[in-house]
Design a protein around this motif. Structure first.
Motif, PDB file in Angstrom:
ATOM      1  N   LEU A  74     -20.188   5.575  -7.125  1.00  0.00           N
ATOM      2  CA  LEU A  74     -18.782   6.364  -7.399  1.00  0.00           C
ATOM      3  C   LEU A  74     -17.817   5.536  -8.036  1.00  0.00           C
ATOM      4  N   ILE A  75     -17.150   6.001  -8.913  1.00  0.00           N
ATOM      5  CA  ILE A  75     -16.224   5.211  -9.899  1.00  0.00           C
ATOM      6  C   ILE A  75     -14.768   5.053  -8.897  1.00  0.00           C
ATOM      7  N   ARG A  76     -14.332   6.233  -8.501  1.00  0.00           N
ATOM      8  CA  ARG A  76     -13.070   6.103  -7.717  1.00  0.00           C
ATOM      9  C   ARG A  76     -13.656   7.073  -6.432  1.00  0.00           C
ATOM     10  N   PRO A  77     -13.578   6.228  -5.678  1.00  0.00           N
ATOM     11  CA  PRO A  77     -13.521   4.707  -5.002  1.00  0.00           C
ATOM     12  C   PRO A  77     -14.917   4.094  -5.625  1.00  0.00           C
ATOM     13  N   PRO A  78     -14.928   2.771  -5.862  1.00  0.00           N
ATOM     14  CA  PRO A  78     -16.097   1.966  -6.328  1.00  0.00           C
ATOM     15  C   PRO A  78     -16.947   1.705  -5.214  1.00  0.00           C
ATOM     16  N   LEU A 234     -11.688  11.672 -16.947  1.00  0.00           N
ATOM     17  CA  LEU A 234     -12.358  10.927 -18.250  1.00  0.00           C
ATOM     18  C   LEU A 234     -13.589  10.497 -17.850  1.00  0.00           C
ATOM     19  N   GLU A 235     -14.217  10.557 -16.824  1.00  0.00           N
ATOM     20  CA  GLU A 235     -15.626  10.352 -16.795  1.00  0.00           C
ATOM     21  C   GLU A 235     -16.446  11.670 -16.730  1.00  0.00           C
ATOM     22  N   MET A 294      -8.631  18.578 -18.922  1.00  0.00           N
ATOM     23  CA  MET A 294      -9.487  17.931 -19.418  1.00  0.00           C
ATOM     24  C   MET A 294      -9.422  17.974 -21.061  1.00  0.00           C
ATOM     25  N   LYS A 295      -9.270  19.273 -21.490  1.00  0.00           N
ATOM     26  CA  LYS A 295      -8.968  19.247 -22.944  1.00  0.00           C
ATOM     27  C   LYS A 295      -7.969  18.585 -23.424  1.00  0.00           C
ATOM     28  N   ASP A 296      -6.923  18.603 -22.845  1.00  0.00           N
ATOM     29  CA  ASP A 296      -5.741  17.668 -23.227  1.00  0.00           C
ATOM     30  C   ASP A 296      -6.040  16.171 -23.300  1.00  0.00           C
ATOM     31  N   LYS A 297      -6.748  15.891 -22.241  1.00  0.00           N
ATOM     32  CA  LYS A 297      -7.111  14.236 -22.325  1.00  0.00           C
ATOM     33  C   LYS A 297      -7.967  14.082 -23.233  1.00  0.00           C
ATOM     34  N   LYS A 298      -8.871  14.782 -23.426  1.00  0.00           N
ATOM     35  CA  LYS A 298      -9.873  14.601 -24.578  1.00  0.00           C
ATOM     36  C   LYS A 298      -9.204  14.507 -25.920  1.00  0.00           C
TER      37      LYS A 298
END
Length: 301
Positions: A74-78, A234-235, A294-298
């Motif tokens: 897991l990235i968040r939480p690691p 982002l991931e 997600m589109k906005d972040k990309k």
């Protein structure tokens, strides 16, 4: 060289419990270790839950020499090698946030873990039993396991403890929902710090400062993690989003167009299922919201 598992990471140190015949030696003291510089050069960071090879140094401490292959990460939480993701959301104080619950579920589905939804603070929802039951029914119909607990009365605690036996679980969810309080009930004598809810802001203070595995006494370990009020995508690729809504699957495979976004295409079976009431309004609305986010972040990145 001995094999162990990282049970806590704090201030650059990794606290390692030895493994004996594949089982964590809970009765032994954790060895305080540093990570070898070569790991950092390779861009590899040890995580809580990692099974490792370590060496003992002259001062009684240790050095993480090798990280064994991970079953999950897991990235968040690691946290590594988690089997079960326990998502805690309160019925009241703060009010249940289905948008955030669905966002957590997307991340857990993407990680490949098995989710368990636990609705906390049942004792505060005396007049909202029907609403809680509807939420439970909604997610069970999708295929999720849902439990209802009250740390005040202890309701549901024994059932949850049995469910967590024999695996590493991660506790996560909205801040202030009672993660630490519930863990204190699951593990007598643990005495984690708990925080009061800010009624003005409707969210809790972040009382958990680091990730740590805690032995719940039945072969199970729980990772208590810092609370989160938001997650990002982002991931996660936008084309992967619909796969993380498990109730879409049986319809999506029959869509007219390959790579259907399930937003506007003709012949989209997911849209048809939603219009027919077979997919919940809240779930489809959150899918559209996350897709656009997600589109906005990309575009920004």
């Amino acid at each position: 060289m001995p094999e162990g598992i990282i049970v806590k990471a704090l201030s650059g140190y990794y606290y390692v419990k030895p493994l004996r015949n594949g089982f964590i030696a809970t009765e032994e003291e954790a060895v305080q270790c540093r990570g070898r510089g070569i790991l950092k050069k390779r861009g590899i960071a040890p995580l809580v839950g990692d099974r490792i090879i370590y060496v003992l140094t002259e001062n009684g401490e240790g050095m993480v020499d090798e990280i064994l292959p991970r079953e999950s990460e897991l990235i968040r939480p690691p946290v590594a090698n988690v089997k079960l993701a326990v998502l805690l959301f309160s019925v009241r104080e703060p009010d249940m946030n289905l948008n955030l619950l669905d966002k957590f579920l997307v991340h857990i589905e993407h990680s490949g873990l098995e989710p368990l939804i636990v609705l906390t603070k049942q004792d505060l929802a005396v007049d909202e039993g029907e609403a809680t039951a509807l939420v439970k029914e909604l997610y069970e119909r999708i295929g999720y396991e849902v439990m209802i607990t009250s740390s005040l009365t202890g309701s549901g605690s024994d059932e949850l403890r049995s469910r967590l036996a024999g695996v590493i679980s991660v506790f996560s969810g909205q801040s202030g929902v009672g993660k630490s309080t519930l863990l204190n009930r699951l593990v007598p004598g643990l005495e984690l710090e708990t925080g009061e809810i800010s009624m003005r802001l409707g969210r809790g203070r972040h009382t958990t400062r680091h990730v740590e595995l805690m032995d719940i006494g039945n072969g199970g370990f729980v990772a208590d993690t810092p609370g989160f009020s938001q997650l990002d995508f982002l991931e996660l690729g936008v084309e992967e989003l619909s796969v993380c809504f498990r109730e879409f699957a049986s319809y999506a495979e029959n869509c007219k167009f390959r790579g259907c976004s399930h937003l506007h295409e003709p012949g989209c079976r997911v849209i048809e299922a939603w219009q027919a009431g077979e997919i919940a309004d809240s779930r489809y609305e959150h899918y559209k919201l996350f897709y656009n986010e997600m589109k906005d972040k990309k575009r920004r990145y």
